[in-house]
Motif scaffolding. Structure first.
Motif, PDB file in Angstrom:
ATOM      1  N   LYS A   1      19.946  13.188 -23.336  1.00 49.98           N
ATOM      2  CA  LYS A   1      18.903  12.498 -24.091  1.00 49.98           C
ATOM      3  C   LYS A   1      19.385  11.138 -24.597  1.00 49.98           C
ATOM      4  N   ARG A   2      19.983  10.365 -23.684  1.00 48.75           N
ATOM      5  CA  ARG A   2      20.457   9.044 -24.076  1.00 48.75           C
ATOM      6  C   ARG A   2      20.175   8.048 -22.951  1.00 48.75           C
ATOM      7  N   THR A   3      20.169   6.784 -23.310  1.00 47.84           N
ATOM      8  CA  THR A   3      19.912   5.726 -22.339  1.00 47.84           C
ATOM      9  C   THR A   3      21.103   5.590 -21.390  1.00 47.84           C
ATOM     10  N   ALA A   4      20.819   5.342 -20.121  1.00 42.81           N
ATOM     11  CA  ALA A   4      21.872   5.212 -19.116  1.00 42.81           C
ATOM     12  C   ALA A   4      21.496   4.110 -18.134  1.00 42.81           C
ATOM     13  N   VAL A   5      22.509   3.568 -17.478  1.00 42.66           N
ATOM     14  CA  VAL A   5      22.322   2.460 -16.537  1.00 42.66           C
ATOM     15  C   VAL A   5      23.045   2.794 -15.241  1.00 42.66           C
ATOM     16  N   CYS A   6      22.422   2.458 -14.119  1.00 41.57           N
ATOM     17  CA  CYS A   6      23.085   2.619 -12.832  1.00 41.57           C
ATOM     18  C   CYS A   6      22.606   1.529 -11.886  1.00 41.57           C
ATOM     19  N   GLU A   7      23.346   1.324 -10.799  1.00 44.82           N
ATOM     20  CA  GLU A   7      22.945   0.397  -9.757  1.00 44.82           C
ATOM     21  C   GLU A   7      22.741   1.176  -8.467  1.00 44.82           C
ATOM     22  N   LEU A   8      21.603   0.940  -7.833  1.00 42.72           N
ATOM     23  CA  LEU A   8      21.216   1.682  -6.647  1.00 42.72           C
ATOM     24  C   LEU A   8      21.075   0.719  -5.466  1.00 42.72           C
TER      25      LEU A   8
ATOM     26  N   GLN B   1       0.810  -1.218   0.000  1.00 37.10           N
ATOM     27  CA  GLN B   1       0.000   0.000   0.000  1.00 37.10           C
ATOM     28  C   GLN B   1       0.846   1.271   0.000  1.00 37.10           C
ATOM     29  N   ALA B   2       2.150   1.128  -0.108  1.00 36.84           N
ATOM     30  CA  ALA B   2       3.030   2.303  -0.058  1.00 36.84           C
ATOM     31  C   ALA B   2       2.872   3.140  -1.317  1.00 36.84           C
ATOM     32  N   ASP B   3       3.088   4.454  -1.155  1.00 35.26           N
ATOM     33  CA  ASP B   3       3.035   5.352  -2.301  1.00 35.26           C
ATOM     34  C   ASP B   3       4.214   5.076  -3.233  1.00 35.26           C
ATOM     35  N   ILE B   4       3.968   5.222  -4.529  1.00 35.44           N
ATOM     36  CA  ILE B   4       5.042   5.054  -5.509  1.00 35.44           C
ATOM     37  C   ILE B   4       5.947   6.283  -5.435  1.00 35.44           C
ATOM     38  N   PRO B   5       7.250   6.124  -5.255  1.00 29.82           N
ATOM     39  CA  PRO B   5       8.124   7.289  -5.079  1.00 29.82           C
ATOM     40  C   PRO B   5       8.350   8.055  -6.375  1.00 29.82           C
ATOM     41  N   THR B   6       8.408   9.373  -6.242  1.00 24.96           N
ATOM     42  CA  THR B   6       8.864  10.197  -7.360  1.00 24.96           C
ATOM     43  C   THR B   6      10.377  10.031  -7.498  1.00 24.96           C
ATOM     44  N   LEU B   7      10.953  10.624  -8.534  1.00 19.76           N
ATOM     45  CA  LEU B   7      12.402  10.529  -8.707  1.00 19.76           C
ATOM     46  C   LEU B   7      13.135  11.188  -7.542  1.00 19.76           C
ATOM     47  N   ALA B   8      12.593  12.317  -7.062  1.00 16.55           N
ATOM     48  CA  ALA B   8      13.217  12.973  -5.914  1.00 16.55           C
ATOM     49  C   ALA B   8      13.120  12.097  -4.671  1.00 16.55           C
ATOM     50  N   GLU B   9      11.978  11.424  -4.483  1.00 17.54           N
ATOM     51  CA  GLU B   9      11.826  10.530  -3.338  1.00 17.54           C
ATOM     52  C   GLU B   9      12.693   9.286  -3.487  1.00 17.54           C
ATOM     53  N   LEU B  10      12.884   8.825  -4.723  1.00 18.16           N
ATOM     54  CA  LEU B  10      13.773   7.690  -4.955  1.00 18.16           C
ATOM     55  C   LEU B  10      15.199   8.033  -4.532  1.00 18.16           C
ATOM     56  N   ALA B  11      15.602   9.275  -4.772  1.00 18.23           N
ATOM     57  CA  ALA B  11      16.948   9.703  -4.389  1.00 18.23           C
ATOM     58  C   ALA B  11      17.139   9.646  -2.875  1.00 18.23           C
ATOM     59  N   THR B  12      16.080   9.949  -2.112  1.00 20.32           N
ATOM     60  CA  THR B  12      16.204   9.893  -0.651  1.00 20.32           C
ATOM     61  C   THR B  12      16.150   8.458  -0.130  1.00 20.32           C
ATOM     62  N   ALA B  13      15.701   7.509  -0.984  1.00 24.69           N
ATOM     63  CA  ALA B  13      15.569   6.115  -0.544  1.00 24.69           C
ATOM     64  C   ALA B  13      16.831   5.301  -0.772  1.00 24.69           C
ATOM     65  N   VAL B  14      17.805   5.848  -1.527  1.00 27.53           N
ATOM     66  CA  VAL B  14      19.026   5.090  -1.801  1.00 27.53           C
ATOM     67  C   VAL B  14      20.121   5.510  -0.825  1.00 27.53           C
ATOM     68  N   THR B  15      21.141   4.674  -0.710  1.00 28.84           N
ATOM     69  CA  THR B  15      22.245   4.971   0.195  1.00 28.84           C
ATOM     70  C   THR B  15      23.100   6.107  -0.375  1.00 28.84           C
ATOM     71  N   PRO B  16      23.834   6.811   0.477  1.00 35.40           N
ATOM     72  CA  PRO B  16      24.629   7.959  -0.002  1.00 35.40           C
ATOM     73  C   PRO B  16      25.604   7.602  -1.120  1.00 35.40           C
ATOM     74  N   GLU B  17      26.204   6.416  -1.083  1.00 29.18           N
ATOM     75  CA  GLU B  17      27.183   6.093  -2.123  1.00 29.18           C
ATOM     76  C   GLU B  17      26.537   5.877  -3.487  1.00 29.18           C
ATOM     77  N   SER B  18      25.191   5.683  -3.523  1.00 30.00           N
ATOM     78  CA  SER B  18      24.501   5.503  -4.807  1.00 30.00           C
ATOM     79  C   SER B  18      24.080   6.820  -5.440  1.00 30.00           C
ATOM     80  N   LEU B  19      24.091   7.906  -4.668  1.00 26.56           N
ATOM     81  CA  LEU B  19      23.576   9.181  -5.176  1.00 26.56           C
ATOM     82  C   LEU B  19      24.362   9.724  -6.376  1.00 26.56           C
ATOM     83  N   PRO B  20      25.698   9.703  -6.370  1.00 31.02           N
ATOM     84  CA  PRO B  20      26.407  10.222  -7.551  1.00 31.02           C
ATOM     85  C   PRO B  20      26.057   9.457  -8.823  1.00 31.02           C
TER      86      PRO B  20
END
Length: 585
Positions: A263-270, A231-250
């Motif tokens: 304007k290109r596809t990108a990949v990251c691990e969070l 039942q949790a709210d779906i996070p916005t991108l800004a809220e997703l940033a607060t949900a990841v650990t500090p080392e994932s933010l960069p």
């Protein structure tokens, strides 16, 4: 808070602020674009409302469509049914009145041709499809009729019995009141369930974030992949940033920057906070207003790679441990190899003065980095005697080599006392007993009297020497009273010696049990195996003259007995009497 903890917090706040500023700037760009587009439309394509109203009022209206035309215009399969109620108003059945073109196409696609009888006129829905009575459909029909409100969508699974066999149907069904009738519509529910099952199977979801208003359109498995409550709210991108650990933010910032501005596809691990060290791989792409235009949304596929990362971390730890063990084994092998080279003799012609030739073949235990506890020795003693010995120190690796060196050097020193081999063996046993309970070994200790061709030997729990004479191969008889205990087992035990008179051409073979032992084997069978191999390798005649021929014979014997079954190092020492040496001057 000290300075060391303040630095990471400052970096975290800076990264979060950078992400928020990036999203806010893109939202402003989208709004400016929308405002300019609206102003442009009003300036160039605006209409006079009064003129438009006059045109509409003066135009004749086309005739209204028939109910059949309306039904066929629906894109989803649809059935129109008439409810049959009892005296108390409860639904007893529903008459199958009409169907649209999409329903006919659905039946053609899902059911085998000719599998159902043709439908002529109104027919009972539950008689035509009896398995529907056990589904939520009857309650949905009653609810729509009672509440005069649409019911569903509800997943309904049922079976159609055809002349070709049963067919399983899985649909998302809606029921809506339509005058005095009820309209049943449906869509292929199994596709939605297959998509949900696929997401769960590969731990994948997807979502699209609108950069203009911050809205999110997720797939059904989104919360599960992120470890969120149902039942949790779906996070916005800004809220997703607060949900990841500090080392994932960069890494998240670089991904957003690449998608939104480049304007290109990108990949990251969070790595997510408070979710059991959950790691999510996000592959994101831009969604543009027009080709080459402004990015108005970010579409991403998210995959839970936590298990994969844990397996990789476990494998890396195992690899590091294996590397450490390999380096340790190589170091042990190098030390033990140097020690073995230092203590084991290399026979050439140094025994010729005693009327003997000797050769030795050693096979290390490959599982123990090429080191073990086997040892042998041939050393000149005062009085033109010769010390000959072969032993097997308990254990493997560097510890066994160390014990082997202790016993070998101790024996060399004790032999200079010119005491009998029985006494030498007893002293060596006392030394092993004093060294600790792990310092046990077996050995054959002998003194050779060249002028008599006499080999006087003792046995400390070791396989007895083998005599090869005139093509016959046999073990030398036990000393009187039998072989003694291995060295280091019990202090104060006596040892007896046996004499073997050697003729010119006789061979004496001394070997360690690693050459013959098999798992769960009989020692007598091991001994017989050695005797058989020693005889076969004669090839009908004694080895030729010279050290090289003697060594070839020893190699053949070891080759016959060696193999993958061996679980210890193995040694074979071969002596041959060549002549009676001249008396000392």
């Amino acid at each position: 808070m000290d300075a060391t903890s303040a630095v990471p917090d400052a970096r975290t706040h800076l990264a979060l602020r950078s992400i928020r500023e990036l999203l806010a700037a893109q939202r402003r760009r989208i709004r400016r674009y929308a405002e300019s587009y609206q102003e442009q439309g009003q300036g160039e394509g605006g209409h006079d409302e009064g003129a438009l109203s006059a045109t509409v009022s003066s135009s004749p209206l086309p005739p209204a469509p028939t109910s059949r035309e309306v039904l066929d215009a629906l894109p989803a399969p649809a059935l129109l049914v008439a409810p049959l109620r009892d005296d108390e108003g409860r639904i007893q059945d529903a008459l199958y009145v009409a169907q649209n073109a999409a329903a006919r196409s659905y039946a053609t696609e899902r059911l085998p041709h000719g599998g159902l009888p043709r439908w002529e006129g109104p027919v009972s829905l539950f008689e035509r499809f009896p398995s529907l009575t056990g589904t939520p459909l009857p309650d949905m029909l009653a609810g729509a009729l009672r509440e005069r409100a649409p019911q569903g969508p509800t997943l309904i699974e049922w079976v159609v019995t055809t002349s070709h066999g049963p067919v399983r149907i899985n649909d998302q069904v809606r029921v809506a009141p339509c005058g005095e009738h009820l309209l049943i519509t449906w869509e292929r529910g199994h596709r939605l369930h297959m998509a949900a099952a696929a997401q769960q199977l590969v731990r994948t979801c997807w979502a699209e974030w609108n950069l203009g208003d911050g809205g999110v359109d997720p797939s059904r498995g989104f919360r599960r992949v992120l470890g969120l409550d149902g039942q949790a709210d779906i996070p916005t991108l800004a809220e997703l940033a607060t949900a990841v650990t500090p080392e994932s933010l960069p890494e998240l910032y670089r991904t957003l920057y690449d998608v939104i501005l480049r304007k290109r596809t990108a990949v990251c691990e969070l790595r997510l906070k408070g979710a059991g060290d959950r790691v999510v791989r996000m592959t994101a792409e831009p969604v543009r207003i027009a080709p080459g235009g402004l990015v108005w949304a970010l579409r991403a596929v998210l995959t839970d790679v936590t298990a994969e990362r844990r397996r990789r971390a476990t494998a890396e730890r195992a690899e590091r441990e294996a590397r450490r063990q390999r380096e340790r084994a190589e170091a042990v092998a190098e030390v033990a190899g140097v020690l073995r080279e230092a203590v084991l003799p290399h026979f050439q012609d140094e025994l010729a003065a005693y009327g003997l030739e000797a050769t030795a073949v050693y096979r290390p235990d490959a599982r123990e980095a090429g080191v073990g506890g086997d040892w042998y020795k041939a050393r000149r003693l005062p009085g033109d005697r010769l010390l000959v010995a072969l032993g097997d120190a308990r254990g493997h690796g560097l510890a066994a080599v160390t014990l082997m060196a202790k016993l070998r050097y101790a024996l060399a020193g004790l032999a200079y006392t010119e005491q009998r081999v029985e006494q030498l063996t007893e002293w060596l046993n006392e030394l092993a007993c004093a060294d600790g309970i792990e310092s046990t070994a077996t050995a054959i200790i002998a003194r050779y009297h060249p002028e008599e061709g006499l080999l006087r030997w003792t046995c400390a729990g070791h396989p007895r020497p083998v005599l090869v004479r005139d093509g016959a191969v046999r073990q030398l008889p036990d000393p009187e009273g039998g072989p003694g205990l291995p060295l280091g087992v019990l202090s104060g035990v006596p040892y007896t010696a046996a004499d073997a008179a050697l003729r010119v051409g006789d061979l004496v073979l001394m070997y360690s049990d690693g050459l013959t032992e098999r798992r769960d084997s009989d020692p007598d069978l091991d001994t017989q195996r050695f005797l058989d191999a020693a005889k076969r390798c004669l090839r009908g005649e004694a080895p030729g003259a010279g050290h090289e021929a003697l060594n070839e014979y020893a190699e053949r014997v070891v080759g016959e007995l060696d193999g993958p079954h061996r679980s210890d190092d193995a040694t074979l020492l071969v002596l041959r009497r060549t002549a009676t040496p001249p008396p000392a001057p």
